[in-house]
Design a protein around this motif. Structure first.
Motif, PDB file in Angstrom:
ATOM      1  N   ASP A 118      42.570   5.556  75.564  1.00 40.93           N
ATOM      2  CA  ASP A 118      40.957   5.894  75.693  1.00 40.93           C
ATOM      3  C   ASP A 118      39.966   5.408  74.300  1.00 40.93           C
ATOM      4  O   ASP A 118      39.072   3.894  74.637  1.00 40.93           O
ATOM      5  N   ALA A 119      40.393   4.991  73.636  1.00 40.27           N
ATOM      6  CA  ALA A 119      39.904   4.339  72.714  1.00 40.27           C
ATOM      7  C   ALA A 119      39.567   3.154  72.318  1.00 40.27           C
ATOM      8  O   ALA A 119      39.196   1.994  72.202  1.00 40.27           O
ATOM      9  N   THR A 155      53.069   6.237  62.806  1.00 40.45           N
ATOM     10  CA  THR A 155      51.428   5.683  62.714  1.00 40.45           C
ATOM     11  C   THR A 155      51.277   5.527  64.080  1.00 40.45           C
ATOM     12  O   THR A 155      51.643   4.239  64.753  1.00 40.45           O
ATOM     13  N   VAL A 156      49.926   5.177  64.617  1.00 38.27           N
ATOM     14  CA  VAL A 156      48.895   4.862  65.728  1.00 38.27           C
ATOM     15  C   VAL A 156      47.899   3.465  65.351  1.00 38.27           C
ATOM     16  O   VAL A 156      47.210   4.808  65.731  1.00 38.27           O
ATOM     17  N   GLU A 198      36.464   0.779  68.798  1.00 37.06           N
ATOM     18  CA  GLU A 198      35.000   1.066  68.184  1.00 37.06           C
ATOM     19  C   GLU A 198      35.795   1.775  66.603  1.00 37.06           C
ATOM     20  O   GLU A 198      34.240   1.513  65.194  1.00 37.06           O
ATOM     21  N   GLY A 199      36.739   2.044  66.585  1.00 36.65           N
ATOM     22  CA  GLY A 199      36.722   3.179  65.383  1.00 36.65           C
ATOM     23  C   GLY A 199      36.352   4.694  65.291  1.00 36.65           C
ATOM     24  O   GLY A 199      35.465   4.837  66.474  1.00 36.65           O
ATOM     25  N   ASN A 212      39.820   4.301  59.726  1.00 34.57           N
ATOM     26  CA  ASN A 212      39.089   3.222  60.339  1.00 34.57           C
ATOM     27  C   ASN A 212      39.978   2.235  59.673  1.00 34.57           C
ATOM     28  O   ASN A 212      39.338   1.266  58.342  1.00 34.57           O
ATOM     29  N   VAL A 213      40.930   1.536  60.556  1.00 36.19           N
ATOM     30  CA  VAL A 213      41.520   0.151  60.242  1.00 36.19           C
ATOM     31  C   VAL A 213      41.244  -1.339  61.220  1.00 36.19           C
ATOM     32  O   VAL A 213      42.417  -0.830  61.450  1.00 36.19           O
ATOM     33  N   GLN A 214      39.812  -1.116  61.374  1.00 35.25           N
ATOM     34  CA  GLN A 214      40.213  -2.219  62.033  1.00 35.25           C
ATOM     35  C   GLN A 214      39.869  -1.833  63.439  1.00 35.25           C
ATOM     36  O   GLN A 214      40.445  -2.059  64.935  1.00 35.25           O
ATOM     37  N   GLY A 215      39.618  -0.693  63.825  1.00 33.05           N
ATOM     38  CA  GLY A 215      40.304   0.574  64.850  1.00 33.05           C
ATOM     39  C   GLY A 215      40.372   1.310  64.357  1.00 33.05           C
ATOM     40  O   GLY A 215      39.977   2.207  62.943  1.00 33.05           O
ATOM     41  N   ALA A 216      41.038   1.813  64.919  1.00 30.77           N
ATOM     42  CA  ALA A 216      40.920   3.646  64.112  1.00 30.77           C
ATOM     43  C   ALA A 216      42.330   3.943  63.919  1.00 30.77           C
ATOM     44  O   ALA A 216      43.541   3.040  65.191  1.00 30.77           O
TER      45      ALA A 216
END
Length: 296
Positions: free
Chosen positions: A206-207, A230-231, A236-237, A284-288
């Protein structure tokens, strides 16, 4: 509850489930220092019945009724019940439905490929048919190889392969981190991993959907004591003010106005992790990026 947020009556069950001290009667919520979701449930108006909140390791269903006379506000009465086990059962049923959805997605994907092959044959483009089939075979083989090379637990391998089909149908690229590894698991651990991984991947899809080149990476690491998942997505985070809320109050970016009807996937996943002595955290690391740990 009095109009000034003072506890006027609480039975033993309320004290246990809301994590209140035994001497809570007569004290305000400020003096008791209750967790935010309990304060919200006990003090805010409730338009719809059965609001759900995660309190500690329990999913509680709240119903609040204001008490008034013609002249003044007397406070409110709140009833609640423990829905933890039922919610976990609902999650397992949801996983079964998700599996059916994955099979539907694969059927849809295969049907499209057969239509393309049929069309090429009718056009007499036989070289193109061979190239198309080779390309499809390579794509499917690559997914199977990436997963089966590092995931020995059949339940999780099947889940990831099926999720990759759903992601592909939505235009999202799902890939396994090369360093991933997972051996065979006992049944309950496999079920718990299915719940956590399924929810995290769905959330990531979804993100990432709005990104220019939507991508998800899944990493599964195993030690003698725990499993770490880890996913990551390139969406956008997560808004900083929602970083904690996504785990505690049924928060959903799809419909944040609904406090109890949806958005419990992350809350349930954290509950499963904590029941196994682990944790679920977001950053948040370049996204979630969501990191879950479950002890064996």
């Amino acid at each position: 509850m009095s109009p000034d947020s003072r506890v006027m009556l609480a039975n033993d069950v309320a004290i246990e489930l809301l994590q209140l001290p035994s001497h809570c009667v007569g004290k305000t919520l400020d003096e008791l220092d209750v967790v935010p979701q309990v304060r919200h449930a006990l003090t805010t108006s409730q338009e719809l019945p059965d609001r759900q909140f995660l309190v500690g390791e329990r999913v509680l269903v709240f119903n609040r009724m204001p008490v008034k006379t013609a002249r003044r506000d007397l406070g409110s009465v709140t009833t609640f019940r423990d829905k933890t086990e039922l919610t976990l059962l609902e999650q397992e049923l949801g996983d079964s439905k998700a599996t059916a959805d994955m099979l539907r997605a694969q059927t849809h994907e295969f049907a499209n490929q057969l239509h393309a092959i049929s069309g090429l044959i009718q056009l007499g483009e036989y070289d193109e048919v061979v190239g198309f089939i080779d390309g499809v075979s390579f794509s499917r083989s690559k997914i199977f190889e990436d997963v089966s090379a590092c995931i020995a637990e059949p339940t999780i391998a099947a889940l990831l392969i099926a999720k990759s089909s759903v992601a592909a149908e939505r235009g999202v690229h799902l890939k396994m981190a090369p360093s991933s590894t997972l051996g065979r698991c006992e049944d309950q651990l496999a079920r718990d991993l299915t719940t956590v991984i399924g929810n995290l991947v769905d959330n990531a899809m979804d993100a990432a959907a709005a990104a220019a080149n939507p991508e998800i990476q899944v990493r599964i690491e195993e030690t003698s004591e725990l499993v770490r998942i880890t996913v990551r997505d390139n969406g956008e985070g997560i808004a900083e003010d929602a970083m904690d809320e996504i785990f505690t109050q049924g928060f959903s970016t799809k419909d944040s106005a609904v406090s109890g009807g949806r958005g419990f996937g992350l809350a349930i996943s954290r509950l499963v992790c904590r029941r196994r002595g682990g944790e679920l955290a977001a950053a948040n690391v370049q996204g979630a990026r969501f990191t879950a740990t479950l002890r064996k």
